[in-house]
Motif scaffolding. Structure first.
Motif, PDB file in Angstrom:
ATOM      1  N   VAL A 228       9.473 -10.276   1.517  1.00  0.00           N
ATOM      2  CA  VAL A 228       8.816  -8.998   1.782  1.00  0.00           C
ATOM      3  C   VAL A 228       7.370  -9.095   1.313  1.00  0.00           C
ATOM      4  N   CYS A 229       6.447  -8.650   2.170  1.00  0.00           N
ATOM      5  CA  CYS A 229       5.016  -8.731   1.866  1.00  0.00           C
ATOM      6  C   CYS A 229       4.432  -7.330   1.721  1.00  0.00           C
ATOM      7  N   LEU A 230       3.644  -7.139   0.672  1.00  0.00           N
ATOM      8  CA  LEU A 230       2.939  -5.881   0.445  1.00  0.00           C
ATOM      9  C   LEU A 230       1.491  -6.035   0.883  1.00  0.00           C
ATOM     10  N   ILE A 231       1.026  -5.141   1.757  1.00  0.00           N
ATOM     11  CA  ILE A 231      -0.365  -5.169   2.183  1.00  0.00           C
ATOM     12  C   ILE A 231      -0.972  -3.797   1.951  1.00  0.00           C
ATOM     13  N   GLY A 232      -2.289  -3.740   2.032  1.00  0.00           N
ATOM     14  CA  GLY A 232      -2.979  -2.478   1.828  1.00  0.00           C
ATOM     15  C   GLY A 232      -4.335  -2.718   1.207  1.00  0.00           C
ATOM     16  N   PRO A 233      -5.145  -1.676   1.083  1.00  0.00           N
ATOM     17  CA  PRO A 233      -6.497  -1.837   0.536  1.00  0.00           C
ATOM     18  C   PRO A 233      -6.477  -2.115  -0.957  1.00  0.00           C
TER      19      PRO A 233
ATOM     20  N   ASP B  66       9.808 -11.362   6.356  1.00  0.00           N
ATOM     21  CA  ASP B  66      10.780 -10.627   7.163  1.00  0.00           C
ATOM     22  C   ASP B  66      10.362  -9.181   7.360  1.00  0.00           C
ATOM     23  N   ARG B  67       9.893  -8.556   6.296  1.00  0.00           N
ATOM     24  CA  ARG B  67       9.456  -7.166   6.348  1.00  0.00           C
ATOM     25  C   ARG B  67       8.164  -7.004   5.582  1.00  0.00           C
ATOM     26  N   GLY B  68       7.496  -5.886   5.850  1.00  0.00           N
ATOM     27  CA  GLY B  68       6.275  -5.594   5.127  1.00  0.00           C
ATOM     28  C   GLY B  68       6.155  -4.123   4.806  1.00  0.00           C
ATOM     29  N   TYR B  69       5.417  -3.829   3.742  1.00  0.00           N
ATOM     30  CA  TYR B  69       5.072  -2.461   3.369  1.00  0.00           C
ATOM     31  C   TYR B  69       3.564  -2.317   3.382  1.00  0.00           C
TER      32      TYR B  69
ATOM     33  N   ARG C 240       3.294   3.790   2.378  1.00  0.00           N
ATOM     34  CA  ARG C 240       3.053   4.672   3.514  1.00  0.00           C
ATOM     35  C   ARG C 240       3.806   4.235   4.770  1.00  0.00           C
ATOM     36  N   MET C 241       4.136   2.954   4.836  1.00  0.00           N
ATOM     37  CA  MET C 241       4.791   2.448   6.037  1.00  0.00           C
ATOM     38  C   MET C 241       5.648   1.248   5.675  1.00  0.00           C
ATOM     39  N   GLU C 242       6.833   1.144   6.281  1.00  0.00           N
ATOM     40  CA  GLU C 242       7.722  -0.007   6.087  1.00  0.00           C
ATOM     41  C   GLU C 242       8.296  -0.373   7.442  1.00  0.00           C
ATOM     42  N   ARG C 243       8.118  -1.648   7.829  1.00  0.00           N
ATOM     43  CA  ARG C 243       8.614  -2.102   9.120  1.00  0.00           C
ATOM     44  C   ARG C 243       8.923  -3.590   9.048  1.00  0.00           C
ATOM     45  N   PRO C 244       9.695  -4.107  10.019  1.00  0.00           N
ATOM     46  CA  PRO C 244       9.789  -5.564  10.151  1.00  0.00           C
ATOM     47  C   PRO C 244       8.390  -6.160  10.305  1.00  0.00           C
ATOM     48  N   ALA C 245       8.165  -7.304   9.717  1.00  0.00           N
ATOM     49  CA  ALA C 245       6.834  -7.904   9.723  1.00  0.00           C
ATOM     50  C   ALA C 245       6.262  -8.066  11.132  1.00  0.00           C
TER      51      ALA C 245
END
Length: 246
Positions: free
Chosen positions: A34-39, A206-209, A217-222
């Motif tokens: 699982v990968c976390l992205i964002g500013p 597999d997934r990202g937030y 704010r958002m969670e979906r398959p990568a």
């Protein structure tokens, strides 16, 4: 899949009066990447530090395999099976590859167990076999990051936390690191990753937030995040995450 890690309405930060995480909720299933992205400032690295015991949550629950570990000391979190590879180079440059790996096994029961695990790590990372007497500081940046991952694997973790593993690496070395991360679930290791190169991080996951202002704010398959035009415009360009990721 069974959830291995669950963040439930977690509040945490560096100053109690100004929390970074403001009701963070997320989950990581066993066997996932699982990968976390964002500013910058969204709380990505803060999530990892709260899981690993470097920060104590002031609200919510941090559940690992059904047990609340929020506020547990970092050394005890490690013994639960959670290994944290922080941002930047955190190895011991004047020590050999062998010595760096042995440092990662400090919590193992005895020397026989350390040696047995060393053999397993060298089998996983054959490029280190001929370099085991080489000082870590004399290796490339990508090799040093792989060594840090190998050191984190010495304790046979069930969950590995990776904070910006490609930071400062050339594209060639970054690919080497991502190929290694992609293979970790085959060894029984679940991965929660923060990555400054959001596109490469999601391609490996597999997934990202998407995190913003201390919340998910958002969670979906990568693949869905990679295909989302708004996510692409805001987060997948060249400027994401070039600061400290806090």
């Amino acid at each position: 899949m069974t959830d291995l890690l669950v963040f439930q309405d977690v509040i945490a930060g560096y100053l109690k009066s100004v929390p970074v995480l403001q009701g963070m909720t997320l989950r990581v299933a066993a066997g996932e990447i699982v990968c976390l992205i964002g500013p910058n400032g969204a709380g990505k690295s803060t999530v990892l530090r709260t899981v690993s015991g470097l920060l104590t949550p002031t609200g919510g629950r941090v559940m690992f395999d059904g047990e609340d570990i929020g506020g547990l000391r970092a050394d005890l979190v490690l013994r639960k099976g959670i290994s944290h590879v922080p941002q930047g180079h955190t190895g011991f440059p004047d020590m050999t590859v062998d010595e760096n790996l042995i440092m990662g096994g400090f919590s193992l029961e005895n020397n026989d167990e350390v040696r047995a695990r060393l053999d397993e790590i060298y089998e996983m990372f054959p490029l280190f076999v001929e370099r085991r007497r080489q000082k870590a500081g004399n290796m490339s940046g990508g090799q040093q990051k792989l060594l840090e991952i190998g050191r984190g694997l010495m304790v046979r973790p069930r969950l590995m936390l990776l904070d910006e593993p490609s930071l400062g690496l050339s594209p060639k070395n970054a690919k080497l690191v991502f190929d290694t991360v992609r293979a970790l679930p085959q060894s029984g290791v679940t991965v929660l990753m923060v990555e400054q190169n959001a596109r490469s991080g999601l391609q490996c996951s597999d997934r990202g937030y998407v995190l913003e202002l201390g919340q998910a704010r958002m969670e979906r398959p990568a693949p869905d995040l990679l295909d989302d035009p708004d996510v692409g415009r805001l987060y997948l360009g060249g400027g994401l995450g070039r600061g400290n990721g806090r």
